[in-house]
Design a protein around this motif. Structure first.
Motif, mmCIF file in Angstrom:
data_model
loop_
_atom_site.group_PDB
_atom_site.id
_atom_site.type_symbol
_atom_site.label_atom_id
_atom_site.label_comp_id
_atom_site.label_asym_id
_atom_site.label_seq_id
_atom_site.Cartn_x
_atom_site.Cartn_y
_atom_site.Cartn_z
ATOM 1 N N PRO A 8 -6.242 6.056 -0.665
ATOM 2 C CA PRO A 8 -7.031 6.588 0.543
ATOM 3 C C PRO A 8 -6.383 5.756 1.827
ATOM 4 O O PRO A 8 -6.894 6.271 2.834
ATOM 5 C CB PRO A 8 -8.639 6.592 -0.031
ATOM 6 C CG PRO A 8 -8.439 5.597 -0.877
ATOM 7 C CD PRO A 8 -6.967 5.603 -1.663
ATOM 8 N N GLU A 9 -5.819 4.473 1.532
ATOM 9 C CA GLU A 9 -5.498 3.581 2.784
ATOM 10 C C GLU A 9 -4.464 4.381 3.572
ATOM 11 O O GLU A 9 -4.227 3.585 4.564
ATOM 12 C CB GLU A 9 -5.493 2.151 2.164
ATOM 13 C CG GLU A 9 -4.260 2.041 1.346
ATOM 14 C CD GLU A 9 -4.441 2.406 0.027
ATOM 15 O OE1 GLU A 9 -3.557 2.295 -0.931
ATOM 16 O OE2 GLU A 9 -5.569 2.851 -0.589
ATOM 17 N N GLN A 64 0.912 -1.293 0.039
ATOM 18 C CA GLN A 64 0.077 -0.038 -0.004
ATOM 19 C C GLN A 64 0.727 1.221 -0.073
ATOM 20 O O GLN A 64 0.401 2.247 -0.660
ATOM 21 C CB GLN A 64 -1.149 0.073 1.277
ATOM 22 C CG GLN A 64 -1.880 -1.250 1.325
ATOM 23 C CD GLN A 64 -2.886 -1.004 2.439
ATOM 24 O OE1 GLN A 64 -2.222 -0.744 3.445
ATOM 25 N NE2 GLN A 64 -4.079 -1.603 2.313
ATOM 26 N N ALA A 66 1.185 3.925 -3.051
ATOM 27 C CA ALA A 66 0.855 5.436 -2.805
ATOM 28 C C ALA A 66 2.191 6.496 -3.119
ATOM 29 O O ALA A 66 1.959 7.401 -3.822
ATOM 30 C CB ALA A 66 0.701 5.534 -1.299
ATOM 31 N N ARG A 79 -5.182 11.350 -0.951
ATOM 32 C CA ARG A 79 -6.648 10.746 -0.641
ATOM 33 C C ARG A 79 -7.308 10.507 -1.831
ATOM 34 O O ARG A 79 -8.131 9.405 -1.607
ATOM 35 C CB ARG A 79 -7.410 11.933 -0.031
ATOM 36 C CG ARG A 79 -7.030 12.412 1.553
ATOM 37 C CD ARG A 79 -8.225 13.267 2.064
ATOM 38 N NE ARG A 79 -8.370 14.655 1.259
ATOM 39 C CZ ARG A 79 -7.336 15.671 1.709
ATOM 40 N NH1 ARG A 79 -6.498 15.681 2.652
ATOM 41 N NH2 ARG A 79 -7.724 16.689 1.123
ATOM 42 N N ALA A 80 -6.945 10.959 -2.901
ATOM 43 C CA ALA A 80 -7.717 10.659 -4.062
ATOM 44 C C ALA A 80 -6.884 9.368 -5.070
ATOM 45 O O ALA A 80 -7.692 8.336 -5.454
ATOM 46 C CB ALA A 80 -7.592 11.597 -5.193
ATOM 47 N N HIS A 81 -5.796 9.257 -4.503
ATOM 48 C CA HIS A 81 -5.173 7.975 -5.137
ATOM 49 C C HIS A 81 -4.770 6.929 -4.303
ATOM 50 O O HIS A 81 -4.535 5.738 -4.648
ATOM 51 C CB HIS A 81 -3.837 8.619 -5.970
ATOM 52 C CG HIS A 81 -4.074 9.567 -6.999
ATOM 53 N ND1 HIS A 81 -4.482 10.643 -6.843
ATOM 54 C CD2 HIS A 81 -4.565 9.206 -8.533
ATOM 55 C CE1 HIS A 81 -4.645 11.268 -7.973
ATOM 56 N NE2 HIS A 81 -4.712 10.353 -8.958
ATOM 57 N N THR A 104 -1.973 7.352 5.382
ATOM 58 C CA THR A 104 -1.949 8.425 6.203
ATOM 59 C C THR A 104 -0.870 9.354 5.913
ATOM 60 O O THR A 104 0.383 8.854 5.572
ATOM 61 C CB THR A 104 -2.066 8.253 7.695
ATOM 62 O OG1 THR A 104 -0.878 7.587 8.347
ATOM 63 C CG2 THR A 104 -3.156 7.446 8.202
ATOM 64 N N HIS A 124 -4.046 14.716 -2.880
ATOM 65 C CA HIS A 124 -3.546 13.636 -4.045
ATOM 66 C C HIS A 124 -3.454 12.281 -3.315
ATOM 67 O O HIS A 124 -4.289 11.528 -3.850
ATOM 68 C CB HIS A 124 -2.294 14.218 -4.370
ATOM 69 C CG HIS A 124 -1.601 13.040 -5.454
ATOM 70 N ND1 HIS A 124 -1.822 13.163 -6.703
ATOM 71 C CD2 HIS A 124 -0.870 11.862 -5.173
ATOM 72 C CE1 HIS A 124 -1.123 11.859 -7.404
ATOM 73 N NE2 HIS A 124 -0.768 11.262 -6.329
#
Length: 456
Positions: free
Chosen positions: A356-357, A234, A238, A352-354, A359, A350
């Motif tokens: 979201p998992e 993840q 990201a 949050r959009a691509h 922080t 960015h």
């Protein structure tokens, strides 16, 4: 009060000759100063380190004061010059980096030694040797004339090596103490070529932590593979979303607000000496980052923001597991005109959009700072250098690194000029930090000439 021209005429010799006449005393004094630890990150040497800095300010003929805030204190010294003379604020920092592994030093970090024309010890170049040169210049004026060519305030930061977290608030709270016409800071190094230089800005920095969380504990990859989501995947996905394969940053509005270099800045950069293949070879490379093809070496460092993964922490390369957490440290070097909070919000949007998992947390942010290279003070600083060295200094529009220069240009609203006084191979932050004696002695004479030029 005596004006600058009269003070120059009353000096018993030129600044360089005065310095040469007491060089043994200057070297011994610096070695004694460096022998006192002042590690802001760990507290080693504090609070005694503050008292030592105060005594050096007193010896320079200034009236000292200590500004205590939430962190390590600021040490301030002040002395008035002739009526109508400009007021210069001289900035340095008395805190130093941790020594690091003792076995990598050739001598004790806080027992300075004189060897091969250099003083070796933690803080010699960064930054005690540099602001000590300013203090000794002030002391020589005091001893020989009993007056200064201009009004001087010395500001010694006790937390520069940890990002000067309280400097801005302290300056705002004591704004009247720092009502100056110009700031001159002495930090970093002379140009890589060994030439003296005058600098006019630094990039800012935004520090981030990007993290992902998975199972409640590390899991057996055979027993839980394809069952439990993997936070390491993840995180890397990201991070990969932030740039395309060519290296272009994909965050919308990432460099909005960037103030482009002026024609004078570009001309100054073009005049700087550069052996690009030697620079690249020294770091084991043969070419620059292709993402910025078309930009020169110096444009890449001063005219564009960066997006850098500093490190990733997750799992264990020796165990076949699904890790429970993954975290990356990321820094963004900002150019003039960019606001750290705004850039953070765009990166967060960015992600949050691509992704979201994950922080994202803002660890710290410092704006960039730039003073026009065409300001009226630079010729005076340059003349101070050439009077001692016989050579015109290089003019550098901005450095790629970060210093708390924005507090001067942003909060005080005055021009801020960098006058680096240490050799380029000082090994600051590394084992075997050092300061060349010839640079230190010339620096002290340059600091005397600087005050004479500013007061003229």
């Amino acid at each position: 009060m005596t004006d600058a021209a009269t003070i120059r005429a009353q000096l018993p010799a030129t600044p360089r000759e005065l310095v040469q006449g007491c060089q043994d005393e200057l070297i011994a004094g610096l070695m004694e100063y460096v022998s006192h630890p002042s590690v802001s990150a760990t507290g080693e040497g504090f609070p005694a380190a503050t008292d030592v800095a105060v005594e050096e300010v007193k010896r320079a003929g200034l009236t000292p004061s200590v500004l205590v805030g939430k962190g390590r204190p600021l040490v301030v010294g002040h002395r008035a010059g002739p009526a109508g003379a400009p007021h210069v604020l001289l900035y340095g920092h008395y805190d130093v980096q941790p020594a690091g592994p003792r076995e990598r030093w050739d001598s004790e970090p806080f027992t300075p030694v004189l060897r091969d024309g250099r003083i070796w010890g933690r803080g010699t170049g960064d930054n005690k040797g540099q602001h000590y040169a300013h203090l000794q210049a002030l002391r020589l004026f005091d001893e020989h004339i009993g007056a200064l060519p201009c009004t001087v305030t010395v500001l010694l930061d006790g937390e520069e090596e940890i990002g000067s977290p309280t400097l801005a608030d302290t300056l705002r709270a004591h704004r009247d103490l720092f009502d100056c016409d110009l700031v001159v800071w002495s930090d970093r190094s002379v140009h890589e070529s060994g030439e003296w230089c005058v600098s006019h800005g630094v990039r800012g920095m935004l520090q981030l932590r990007i993290g992902a969380t998975g199972p409640s504990r590390p899991l057996h990859s055979g027993n839980f593979g394809n069952v439990a989501p993997n936070p390491a995947w993840q995180l890397v996905q990201a991070l990969a979303s932030l740039k395309d394969p060519s290296g272009r940053v994909l965050v919308e509005g990432f460099d909005d607000g960037r103030e482009p270099l002026s024609d004078a800045d570009r001309a100054a950069f073009a005049a700087l000496p550069l052996n690009l293949q030697e620079v690249l070879g020294d770091i084991g490379l043969t070419e620059m980052d292709p993402a910025f093809n078309g930009l020169s070496f110096y444009e890449r460092l001063a005219d564009r923001p960066t997006l850098t993964i500093n490190g990733i922490t997750t799992g264990d390369v020796d165990r076949t597991i699904i890790p429970d957490t993954a975290e990356a440290g990321v820094d963004i070097r900002l150019t003039a005109g960019q606001d750290p909070q705004t850039v953070f919000e765009r990166v967060a949007a960015h992600l949050r959009a691509h992704a979201p998992e994950v922080t994202v947390t803002m660890v710290g942010g410092v704006p960039a700072s730039r003073t026009s290279i065409d300001n009226p003070h630079t010729p005076r600083v340059a003349r101070a250098i050439s009077r001692v060295t016989g050579r015109d200094p290089l003019l550098i529009p901005a450095y790629g690194g970060t210093l708390p220069d924005w507090v001067f240009t942003g909060i005080l609203g005055v021009p801020s000029i960098g006058l680096p006084l240490a050799n380029a191979d000082q090994a600051n932050h590394a084992p075997n930090e050092n300061l060349r004696v010839d640079y230190f002695l010339d620096a002290t004479a340059i600091c005397m000439e600087l005050l004479l030029e500013l007061g003229a």
